[in-house]
Design a protein around this motif. Structure first.
Motif, PDB file in Angstrom:
ATOM      1  N   HIS A  99      11.152   8.448   2.539  1.00  0.00           N
ATOM      2  CA  HIS A  99      11.178   7.381   2.008  1.00  0.00           C
ATOM      3  C   HIS A  99      10.538   6.157   2.811  1.00  0.00           C
ATOM      4  N   ALA A 151       6.680   6.770   2.804  1.00  0.00           N
ATOM      5  CA  ALA A 151       6.008   6.531   1.390  1.00  0.00           C
ATOM      6  C   ALA A 151       5.832   5.116   1.296  1.00  0.00           C
ATOM      7  N   THR A 152       6.829   4.340   2.045  1.00  0.00           N
ATOM      8  CA  THR A 152       6.829   2.808   2.056  1.00  0.00           C
ATOM      9  C   THR A 152       5.568   2.409   2.880  1.00  0.00           C
ATOM     10  N   HIS A 153       5.433   3.168   4.193  1.00  0.00           N
ATOM     11  CA  HIS A 153       4.301   2.622   5.184  1.00  0.00           C
ATOM     12  C   HIS A 153       3.132   3.042   4.674  1.00  0.00           C
ATOM     13  N   LEU A 154       3.026   4.311   3.809  1.00  0.00           N
ATOM     14  CA  LEU A 154       1.588   4.739   3.410  1.00  0.00           C
ATOM     15  C   LEU A 154       1.149   3.942   2.354  1.00  0.00           C
ATOM     16  N   LYS A 155       2.095   3.339   1.387  1.00  0.00           N
ATOM     17  CA  LYS A 155       1.563   2.460   0.449  1.00  0.00           C
ATOM     18  C   LYS A 155       0.800   1.293   0.868  1.00  0.00           C
ATOM     19  N   GLU A 156       1.325   0.856   2.272  1.00  0.00           N
ATOM     20  CA  GLU A 156       0.863  -0.333   2.816  1.00  0.00           C
ATOM     21  C   GLU A 156      -0.580  -0.127   3.325  1.00  0.00           C
ATOM     22  N   GLU A 171      -2.932   2.080   1.944  1.00  0.00           N
ATOM     23  CA  GLU A 171      -3.771   2.794   1.055  1.00  0.00           C
ATOM     24  C   GLU A 171      -5.209   2.627   1.240  1.00  0.00           C
ATOM     25  N   GLU A 172      -5.644   1.421   1.448  1.00  0.00           N
ATOM     26  CA  GLU A 172      -6.854   0.958   1.322  1.00  0.00           C
ATOM     27  C   GLU A 172      -7.422   0.457   2.820  1.00  0.00           C
TER      28      GLU A 172
END
Ligand SMILES: [Zn+2]
Length: 142
Positions: free
Chosen positions: A112, A115-120, A122-123
């Motif tokens: 969890h 996932a939160t950090h990966l979203k940050e 993404e670009e």
């Protein structure tokens, strides 16, 4: 340890999630057992007397509280501490043991957080960093 968020029983209007009406009509109280951070290496549970409001439309609304998120058996503080330990700790199994939870819960928590950090990120920016490096060794200059 037993806590009540507002022992003076002051009702705070809550917005109904289904019809958006504000309501401060108390429906009932439920005692929720919440696992909290250890105190001096002892397991600690907080018995939270959770208030529920009822909207004229019939929908029950749980009061907002700083202790525990919806559908959680562990306190927010506990989840944060576990997350921190998962990143800095030895391994999932050891960390789970320390937090008196299952390795599965630890892994899920870690996923969890990841996932939160990966979203940050993404670009990625086109240029990440420009740095200069100079080092002198016995093999020569770099
Ligand atoms: Zn409603």
């Amino acid at each position: 340890m037993c806590v009540s968020l507002r022992p003076d029983a002051e009702e705070i209007p809550h917005v109904c999630p289904s019809c958006k009406t504000k309501t401060s009509r108390v429906h009932d109280y439920r005692r929720q057992k919440v696992q909290h951070l250890k105190l001096f290496e002892r397991l600690t549970y907080v018995f939270y007397r959770k208030r529920r409001y009822v909207c004229p439309c019939g929908k029950k609304v749980a009061e907002q509280n700083p202790l525990v998120d919806r559908y959680q058996r562990h306190s927010k503080e506990w989840n944060q501490a576990l997350g921190f330990r998962l990143i800095h700790g030895k391994n999932f199994k050891d960390t789970a043991l320390q937090f008196h939870t299952s390795p599965n819960t630890a892994v899920r928590r870690f996923d969890h957080i990841s996932a939160t950090h990966l979203k940050e990120v993404e670009e990625l920016p086109r240029v990440i960093a420009i740095d200069e490096y100079k080092g002198d060794t016995d093999q020569g200059k770099y």
